[in-house]
Design an enzyme around this catalytic site. Structure first.
Site, PDB file in Angstrom:
ATOM      1  CB  CYS A 127      -7.666 -24.014   5.215  1.00 25.86           C
ATOM      2  SG  CYS A 127      -8.841 -25.296   5.707  1.00 25.86           S
ATOM      3  CB  CYS A 128      -5.038 -25.954   1.029  1.00 26.38           C
ATOM      4  SG  CYS A 128      -6.643 -25.749   0.227  1.00 26.38           S
ATOM      5  CB  CYS A 208     -12.780 -29.286   1.613  1.00 30.01           C
ATOM      6  SG  CYS A 208     -11.273 -30.215   2.006  1.00 30.01           S
ATOM      7  CB  CYS A 211     -13.237 -24.665  -0.652  1.00 31.36           C
ATOM      8  SG  CYS A 211     -12.649 -23.754   0.799  1.00 31.36           S
ATOM      9  CB  CYS A 234      -5.563 -28.075  -2.565  1.00 32.40           C
ATOM     10  SG  CYS A 234      -4.624 -29.543  -3.079  1.00 32.40           S
TER      11      CYS A 234
END
Length: 242
Positions: A127-128, A208, A211, A234
């Protein structure tokens, strides 16, 4: 900039090795580091990357005092708190920043790899990567060097960062590497800088939404990031931007 720093930078070749620059700037003030980066690289090839997070205003203030036209790259990952987006706009106006670039992940990448917006739960590293690492690499293509706000007192992988380091083909300047929390507080106080809106709600570090969590008393400033995931970065500071 102090005379000794000015003299050594003036004598250095264009884009010298990171280790040589770190030797010169390791005891320089944040403003001196940013001024040196600007002199060495030039505004057209230098960017500051900011999350507009809980401590970001201090670095942005120092940069604005040196040159408010230095490009500022902001990664709008698509999962940010509205408070962070509003804070970006507030600081941009207050500090007179003239070139803030909000960079988003590619829609085609999100549709292909995270169509249900659940990747943060199953694979936070992936995702990062698609929301921060790849967009940053794209945003930094025109630049030969970048400035960021990491600090040694944040601990973990940041506890021994140099003031200048090599990041793939680029130079990476860490002007706040040596600063203390008290020095950051002083910059906020003297600059009359507004705090991030989420600080009052117990967030010491903001990323975000999925998280980021509040930090407990006695925890380090980044304990609320990726809590329980065995993850502390990240990836933008651990993956060379090439």
């Amino acid at each position: 900039m102090s005379a000794i720093v000015q003299q050594e930078i003036s004598a250095a070749p264009a884009l010298p090795p990171a280790a040589a620059l770190d030797e010169v700037l390791r005891h320089a003030s944040p403003a001196e580091v940013i001024a040196a980066a600007l002199k060495i690289v030039g505004r057209a090839h230098l960017a500051l990357v900011s999350s507009f997070g809980t401590e970001s205003a201090a670095l942005l203030k120092v940069m604005a005092d040196v040159d408010p036209a230095i490009p500022v790259v902001f990664l709008d990952a698509g999962w940010l708190f509205q408070e962070t987006l509003d804070y970006r706009d507030t600081l941009t106006r207050q500090l007179g920043l003239t070139d803030v670039r909000s960079i988003k992940p590619l829609e085609e990448t999100l549709s292909r790899e995270d169509p249900d917006k659940e990747l943060w739960f199953s694979d936070p590293d992936a995702c990062c990567r698609i929301r921060k690492v790849e967009p940053l690499a794209r945003a930094l293509k025109p630049f030969a060097a970048w400035i960021n706000g990491r600090k040694r007192f944040q601990g973990g992988a940041r506890s021994d960062i140099p003031v200048v380091e090599q990041d793939g083909a680029r130079l990476k300047f860490n002007p706040f590497a040596n600063v203390s929390p008290e020095e950051i507080e002083a910059i906020y106080r003297l600059g009359n800088l507004p705090p991030h809106p989420l600080v009052a709600k117990g967030f010491l570090s903001v990323g975000c939404m999925p998280c980021t969590s509040r930090s407990e008393a006695g925890e380090d400033s980044r304990a609320g990031r990726w809590r329980g995931k065995g993850k502390t970065e990240c990836g933008i500071h651990t993956t060379p931007t090439s």
